[in-house]
Design a protein around this motif. Sequence first.
Motif, mmCIF file in Angstrom:
data_model
loop_
_atom_site.group_PDB
_atom_site.id
_atom_site.type_symbol
_atom_site.label_atom_id
_atom_site.label_comp_id
_atom_site.label_asym_id
_atom_site.label_seq_id
_atom_site.Cartn_x
_atom_site.Cartn_y
_atom_site.Cartn_z
ATOM 1 N N UNK A 176 0.801 -1.221 0.000
ATOM 2 C CA UNK A 176 0.000 0.000 0.000
ATOM 3 C C UNK A 176 0.833 1.270 0.000
ATOM 4 N N UNK A 177 0.229 2.349 0.453
ATOM 5 C CA UNK A 177 0.892 3.646 0.444
ATOM 6 C C UNK A 177 1.960 3.736 1.528
ATOM 7 N N UNK A 178 3.082 4.331 1.178
ATOM 8 C CA UNK A 178 4.143 4.558 2.152
ATOM 9 C C UNK A 178 3.715 5.628 3.146
ATOM 10 N N UNK A 179 4.207 5.566 4.383
ATOM 11 C CA UNK A 179 3.918 6.630 5.347
ATOM 12 C C UNK A 179 4.384 7.984 4.808
ATOM 13 N N UNK A 180 3.687 9.055 5.155
ATOM 14 C CA UNK A 180 4.019 10.373 4.608
ATOM 15 C C UNK A 180 5.455 10.807 4.875
ATOM 16 N N UNK A 181 6.050 10.344 5.964
ATOM 17 C CA UNK A 181 7.402 10.777 6.298
ATOM 18 C C UNK A 181 8.479 9.827 5.768
ATOM 19 N N UNK A 182 8.098 8.844 4.935
ATOM 20 C CA UNK A 182 9.091 7.894 4.441
ATOM 21 C C UNK A 182 9.930 8.477 3.309
ATOM 22 N N UNK A 183 9.278 9.182 2.401
ATOM 23 C CA UNK A 183 9.979 9.803 1.282
ATOM 24 C C UNK A 183 10.072 11.305 1.455
ATOM 25 N N UNK A 184 10.663 11.962 0.457
ATOM 26 C CA UNK A 184 10.820 13.416 0.490
ATOM 27 C C UNK A 184 9.471 14.105 0.266
ATOM 28 N N UNK A 185 9.422 15.351 0.628
ATOM 29 C CA UNK A 185 8.182 16.139 0.516
ATOM 30 C C UNK A 185 7.695 16.176 -0.927
ATOM 31 N N UNK A 186 6.386 16.005 -1.090
ATOM 32 C CA UNK A 186 5.790 16.067 -2.419
ATOM 33 C C UNK A 186 5.824 14.758 -3.183
ATOM 34 N N UNK A 187 6.374 13.705 -2.572
ATOM 35 C CA UNK A 187 6.436 12.394 -3.222
ATOM 36 C C UNK A 187 5.471 11.416 -2.564
ATOM 37 N N UNK A 188 4.966 10.488 -3.357
ATOM 38 C CA UNK A 188 4.037 9.482 -2.844
ATOM 39 C C UNK A 188 4.355 8.152 -3.508
ATOM 40 N N UNK A 189 4.254 7.053 -2.754
ATOM 41 C CA UNK A 189 4.570 5.732 -3.298
ATOM 42 C C UNK A 189 3.533 4.705 -2.858
ATOM 43 N N UNK A 190 3.203 3.827 -3.808
ATOM 44 C CA UNK A 190 2.337 2.676 -3.520
ATOM 45 C C UNK A 190 3.128 1.416 -3.840
ATOM 46 N N UNK A 191 3.159 0.472 -2.887
ATOM 47 C CA UNK A 191 3.856 -0.805 -3.076
ATOM 48 C C UNK A 191 2.821 -1.879 -3.391
ATOM 49 N N UNK A 192 2.955 -2.501 -4.554
ATOM 50 C CA UNK A 192 1.988 -3.510 -4.972
ATOM 51 C C UNK A 192 2.455 -4.908 -4.574
ATOM 52 N N UNK A 193 1.514 -5.826 -4.425
ATOM 53 C CA UNK A 193 1.792 -7.144 -3.845
ATOM 54 C C UNK A 193 2.398 -8.139 -4.824
ATOM 55 N N UNK A 194 2.359 -7.826 -6.121
ATOM 56 C CA UNK A 194 2.908 -8.760 -7.089
ATOM 57 C C UNK A 194 1.997 -9.946 -7.346
ATOM 58 N N UNK A 195 2.525 -10.890 -8.149
ATOM 59 C CA UNK A 195 1.733 -12.029 -8.598
ATOM 60 C C UNK A 195 2.313 -13.353 -8.114
ATOM 61 N N UNK A 196 3.638 -13.494 -8.176
ATOM 62 C CA UNK A 196 4.273 -14.782 -7.948
ATOM 63 C C UNK A 196 4.737 -15.010 -6.528
ATOM 64 N N UNK A 197 5.780 -15.860 -6.404
ATOM 65 C CA UNK A 197 6.223 -16.328 -5.096
ATOM 66 C C UNK A 197 7.740 -16.260 -4.981
ATOM 67 N N UNK A 198 8.200 -16.301 -3.742
ATOM 68 C CA UNK A 198 9.600 -16.545 -3.435
ATOM 69 C C UNK A 198 9.661 -17.659 -2.390
ATOM 70 N N UNK A 199 10.567 -18.573 -2.564
ATOM 71 C CA UNK A 199 10.843 -19.680 -1.643
ATOM 72 C C UNK A 199 9.775 -20.767 -1.647
ATOM 73 N N UNK A 200 8.506 -20.413 -1.553
ATOM 74 C CA UNK A 200 7.437 -21.414 -1.545
ATOM 75 C C UNK A 200 6.200 -20.850 -2.240
ATOM 76 N N UNK A 201 5.423 -21.697 -2.922
ATOM 77 C CA UNK A 201 4.253 -21.225 -3.676
ATOM 78 C C UNK A 201 3.038 -21.028 -2.777
ATOM 79 N N UNK A 202 3.123 -20.049 -1.902
ATOM 80 C CA UNK A 202 2.051 -19.828 -0.940
ATOM 81 C C UNK A 202 1.856 -18.331 -0.727
ATOM 82 N N UNK A 203 0.610 -17.927 -0.569
ATOM 83 C CA UNK A 203 0.247 -16.556 -0.191
ATOM 84 C C UNK A 203 -0.903 -16.631 0.811
#
Length: 281
Positions: free
Chosen positions: A239-266
Amino acid sequence: MGAAVAGLLVGTYGVAIEPRLILDEEPIQARIPGLGAGWEDAEVMVFSDLQVGMWWDNTAMIERVVETTVAADPAAVLLPGDFLYQSETSLQERIQHGSRLLEPLTAAGIPVYAVMGNHDYGLGAVEELTVAFDEHGIEVLANEAVAVPGTAPGPGLFVVGIGPSAVGEADPSAAFAEVPKDAPRLVMMHNPTSFPEVPAGAAPMAVAGHTHCGQIAVPLLSRWSYLGLTEEEELVADGFAPPDYGAEGNEMFVTCGIGFSLAPVRINAPPQLLTIELHPA
């Protein structure tokens, strides 16, 4: 006995149900300074971390995501890296498979942009994968930017692609070097930890992948996940990064992706297809 049954049910859900059948179609809105009127309400779709080659990978869900994206006919598609995973199959076979899965996007005339992820670099696949993507009409951005084609009058839209910081390939300064001052832009990176290095006001909307949203995400225990995320990544695991994580005026959303690492489980981290609706700031 009860605990064993519960564990079996949770495991079955995490392997066979959530990652294979549940798709989180997440809509967000982005306010982009300088965005031309012709781009008002335009949609850009994002999905990441295909991990093609992982044992029992998520091919059917990738196909579903691509089909859903083509049907939506967005203005562009952003792919924030980790296309491949280590496997007993040949690297070339994995590259061809991943390229074919994405081919319907460009066949439909949708502009598609990608950055490589740490797995792509770790496998030594970046050069071959870039060539294959180019042959399929997917433009790979390695700390660079490009204008999205369009016939709408007014300022164009730039896509900025930053390399993966996990393998020392992130160079935000180079990525923004050719973006005209005040030009509207979207920013894409694989590792969320690149975001604090982006200059203030340079990324009114950025997207990242890499975390799989924890892949096995235990509610109320943000410091635990199957992937053992770093402290910085835990702040922006999804989801959205906390307001104080990046520089002023920037916004970021982290998406969950599709695949797996290490084991095929979500569990509590279903595959995700992100839609960004653009509006002028």
